[in-house]
Design a protein around this motif. Structure first.
Motif: not given
Length: 211
Positions: A133-136
């Motif tokens: 998961r890529v956190q923004k």
């Protein structure tokens, strides 16, 4: 009539024998020549390639019975979700579509494994890929703040909560003090106006008429 049929069959047999002998002679001639040897080597290499390079035949497991399916055998079934299932026979395909559990049938590998008739060490678990998961950053919070809050422990969170509660309490006290000061000013101003009103003399009103 029977004699004619027999003669025809004998002629056909003779022709077949002659063709076979001619093929054998051609094969011997080819083996003796260089061209024949090269063709034989190419054929052997292609056969090894079909076997998987190392001489081992590539097999696929049956989706129901887990038995080995050799090349040219079995059937495939493509499900709606895109998964392709291999079946060794129409029997396994039918049982799979009937949603019968393989453990219930004694001839399947799943049943043998369940009853401890096969070593479980040989069976490898299916590897699942973990999704990263890529956190923004969110509006009002930067990415660093989000990471810092995630890394916080319960103790640090409690301290931060207490400090926030203390700050809110102080802010409310300051507001109350400001309200009290304003109220006191209003009361003082009202008290200064009251004596001026008292200073003016009141006229006495006579009761009753003159005699």
């Amino acid at each position: 009539m029977n004699y004619e049929l027999r003669s025809i069959s004998n002629i056909q047999l003779l022709n077949a024998c002659q063709v076979h002998q001619a093929k054998e002679r051609r094969g011997v001639h080819l083996l003796n020549s260089e061209e024949g040897r090269s063709l034989l080597e190419v054929d052997q290499e292609s056969h090894r390639g079909a076997l998987g390079g190392s001489g081992v035949i590539k097999t696929d497991p049956c989706a129901f019975s887990e038995l080995k399916i050799y090349p040219g055998r079995g059937s495939k079934f493509a499900a709606r979700d895109g998964k392709v299932h291999f079946f060794i026979s129409s029997k396994t395909r039918s049982l799979f579509h009937q949603k019968i559990k393989p453990v219930k049938l004694t001839w399947t590998q799943a049943s043998r494994r369940f009853n401890k008739k096969v070593k479980v060490d040989d069976i490898q678990k299916k590897r699942t890929r973990r999704t990263t998961r890529v956190q923004k950053a969110v509006v009002g919070m930067s990415l660093e703040e989000i990471k810092r809050k995630r890394a916080e422990d319960d103790k640090l969170r409690e301290k931060a909560h207490e400090a926030q509660a203390k700050e809110i309490k102080e802010r409310n006290q300051k507001k109350l003090q400001a309200k009290k000061a304003e109220k006191a000013k209003v009361n003082k101003a009202a008290a200064q106006k009251a004596p001026a009103a008292k200073a003016a003399p009141k006229q006495k009103v006579q009761k009753g008429g003159k005699r």
